[in-house]
Scaffold this motif. Structure first.
Motif, PDB file in Angstrom:
ATOM      1  N   GLU A  23       0.828  -1.209   0.000  1.00 28.75           N
ATOM      2  CA  GLU A  23       0.000   0.000   0.000  1.00 28.75           C
ATOM      3  C   GLU A  23       0.861   1.259   0.000  1.00 28.75           C
ATOM      4  O   GLU A  23       0.614   2.209   0.735  1.00 28.75           O
ATOM      5  N   THR A  24       1.873   1.264  -0.853  1.00 25.60           N
ATOM      6  CA  THR A  24       2.752   2.436  -0.932  1.00 25.60           C
ATOM      7  C   THR A  24       2.000   3.681  -1.370  1.00 25.60           C
ATOM      8  O   THR A  24       2.388   4.796  -1.023  1.00 25.60           O
ATOM      9  N   PHE A  25       0.913   3.509  -2.125  1.00 24.59           N
ATOM     10  CA  PHE A  25       0.134   4.655  -2.580  1.00 24.59           C
ATOM     11  C   PHE A  25      -0.507   5.381  -1.391  1.00 24.59           C
ATOM     12  O   PHE A  25      -0.613   6.614  -1.403  1.00 24.59           O
ATOM     13  N   ILE A  26      -0.913   4.646  -0.348  1.00 22.27           N
ATOM     14  CA  ILE A  26      -1.489   5.291   0.831  1.00 22.27           C
ATOM     15  C   ILE A  26      -0.409   6.006   1.623  1.00 22.27           C
ATOM     16  O   ILE A  26      -0.606   7.132   2.105  1.00 22.27           O
ATOM     17  N   ALA A  27       0.753   5.371   1.754  1.00 20.65           N
ATOM     18  CA  ALA A  27       1.870   6.043   2.431  1.00 20.65           C
ATOM     19  C   ALA A  27       2.235   7.336   1.708  1.00 20.65           C
ATOM     20  O   ALA A  27       2.533   8.351   2.353  1.00 20.65           O
ATOM     21  N   ASP A  28       2.191   7.333   0.376  1.00 17.59           N
ATOM     22  CA  ASP A  28       2.474   8.548  -0.381  1.00 17.59           C
ATOM     23  C   ASP A  28       1.430   9.621  -0.112  1.00 17.59           C
ATOM     24  O   ASP A  28       1.750  10.816  -0.037  1.00 17.59           O
ATOM     25  N   HIS A  29       0.167   9.229   0.024  1.00 17.94           N
ATOM     26  CA  HIS A  29      -0.874  10.209   0.343  1.00 17.94           C
ATOM     27  C   HIS A  29      -0.585  10.886   1.676  1.00 17.94           C
ATOM     28  O   HIS A  29      -0.717  12.104   1.811  1.00 17.94           O
TER      29      HIS A  29
END
Length: 403
Positions: free
Chosen positions: A15-21
């Motif tokens: 879930e790297t996309f959530i960490a980026d958010h």
């Protein structure tokens, strides 16, 4: 200016996309609301859990009430695509108290289930709610009519619904999401971390993703087995973990490819970035799972393109929206192992074409899929004011680069 990001728990390796958010949309001005806050403290944001820690009941009457509640709870969640039960009164009060303390301007709920969980609290607190769907929450759960009814109620209350691909946007539109509230915003990639190597690449095929049915890692292994004897110096590296790990290990052994295919398990972003620098091709045979689970837009494919790797994948979900077939990679039909093997053979036998596709993929990411572009699209969708702590290049942008 405060952004509240609501999520089930601390983002996992996939879930790297959530960490980026969390790190990029509103750095220094983000608070986190989690169902399970364990591990979320690493982001350095104020964080709370919307559920009190469970404690054993003390009084007989309390034990009776808990037993009845749990029996009803189990009856209502028989299917995997279960209805999201509302927050208890005391938990809703804690959420509203958290909002009163930090006064967020916007709530971004990660996954449809979190949006359903918080819609009442956001409405009572008067905070706009945006819900970001990612994949399974806009595919598998749509088979449950109860969840569809719950989503329709969410669509009426939310200020906006965000998806990473046109494929998922159509899925939600088909069940009644108003197009005026539906926004397509693909994920972004850190193009400084994921970049082409300056040295000659090794003959390595790279696959990155959870070892689950919709990623179909066993089909990528079978396709590689078809062409492995033609390219004796080539190997396949698989990064990821999941319920199909043992099946994949057994398949590799049965095919006699233990010295040609290496399974690395779950790894961090730096490991993946380095592996992609060393790789020659990226492969991922995504399919629609038997239970309806489907991809949104796999981040690993965007990371591979940013790293200068041509992508061999399937015409599945949002993948064709990122991979230009014949230009940045080759796409085959789902479950067509022979076609994937032919695609591997075609690019391994023509390194110049593979390099050209990899360069084109890098340019496509720089044009449409950078982390900064994704950040600015989300800011624009949620109508967040620019802040001195943000990078200055907000500018005028469209809400969907894929429209």
């Amino acid at each position: 200016m405060t952004l509240c990001i609501a999520l089930p728990g601390a983002p996992g390796p996939s879930e790297t996309f959530i960490a980026d958010h969390i790190r990029s949309i509103a750095p220094g001005e983000t608070i986190l609301l989690c169902r399970d806050s364990h591990g979320a403290e690493r982001f350095g944001c104020p964080v709370t859990s919307c559920f009190e820690p469970w404690r054993p009941p003390r009084r007989f009457a309390e034990r009776i009430v808990n037993a009845v509640w749990h029996r009803c709870h189990r009856w209502r969640i028989r299917s995997r695509a279960r209805v999201v039960l509302p927050l208890r009164v005391e938990d809703r009060r804690r959420v509203i108290g958290f909002f009163d303390l930090y006064r967020p301007d916007v709530v971004l709920a990660e996954y449809g289930s979190m949006g359903c969980l918080l819609v009442q609290s956001c409405r009572r607190a008067g905070v706009p709610l945006f819900v970001h769907f990612h994949g399974y929450d806009a595919s598998i759960v749509l088979r449950d009519r109860r969840r569809v009814r719950q989503y329709r109620s969410l669509f009426r209350s939310a200020s906006g619904i965000i998806v990473p691909s046109r494929f998922l946007a159509q899925k939600l539109a088909d069940i009644g999401c108003p197009t005026s509230r539906l926004h397509t915003s693909p994920y972004g990639v850190d193009t400084r971390v994921f970049s082409p190597a300056s040295y000659t690449k090794q003959r390595r095929l790279v696959a990155v993703g959870r070892l689950v049915e919709k990623k179909a890692p066993h089909l990528s292994i079978q396709a590689f087995a078809h062409i492995a004897h033609q390219y004796p110096g080539t190997r396949l590296d698989i990064v990821g973990d999941g319920p199909l790990a043992a099946q994949c290990q057994a398949l590799i052994a049965a095919l006699g490819l233990c010295n040609r295919i290496q399974m690395h398990g779950a790894q961090n972003r730096e490991f993946v970035a380095q592996l992609m620098k060393e790789g020659l091709l990226f492969v991922q045979h995504s399919v629609t799972a038997a239970d309806g689970d489907a991809e949104g837009l796999p981040v690993a494919i965007l990371e591979a393109m940013a790293s200068g790797l041509p992508v061999i994948s399937t015409r599945h979900a949002g993948i064709p929206e990122a991979v230009a077939d014949g230009i940045t990679g080759l796409l085959v039909e789902e479950k067509d192992v022979d076609a994937m093997a032919c695609a591997m053979d075609e690019l391994l036998g023509n390194p110049a074409r593979a390099a050209s596709m990899g360069a084109a993929g890098r340019e496509r990411v720089l044009a449409y899929f950078t982390r900064e572009m994704a950040r600015d699209r989300l800011r624009a969708i949620m109508r967040l004011r620019p802040s001195a702590k943000w990078a200055p290049e907000l500018g005028a942008i469209g809400l969907s680069i894929l429209d």
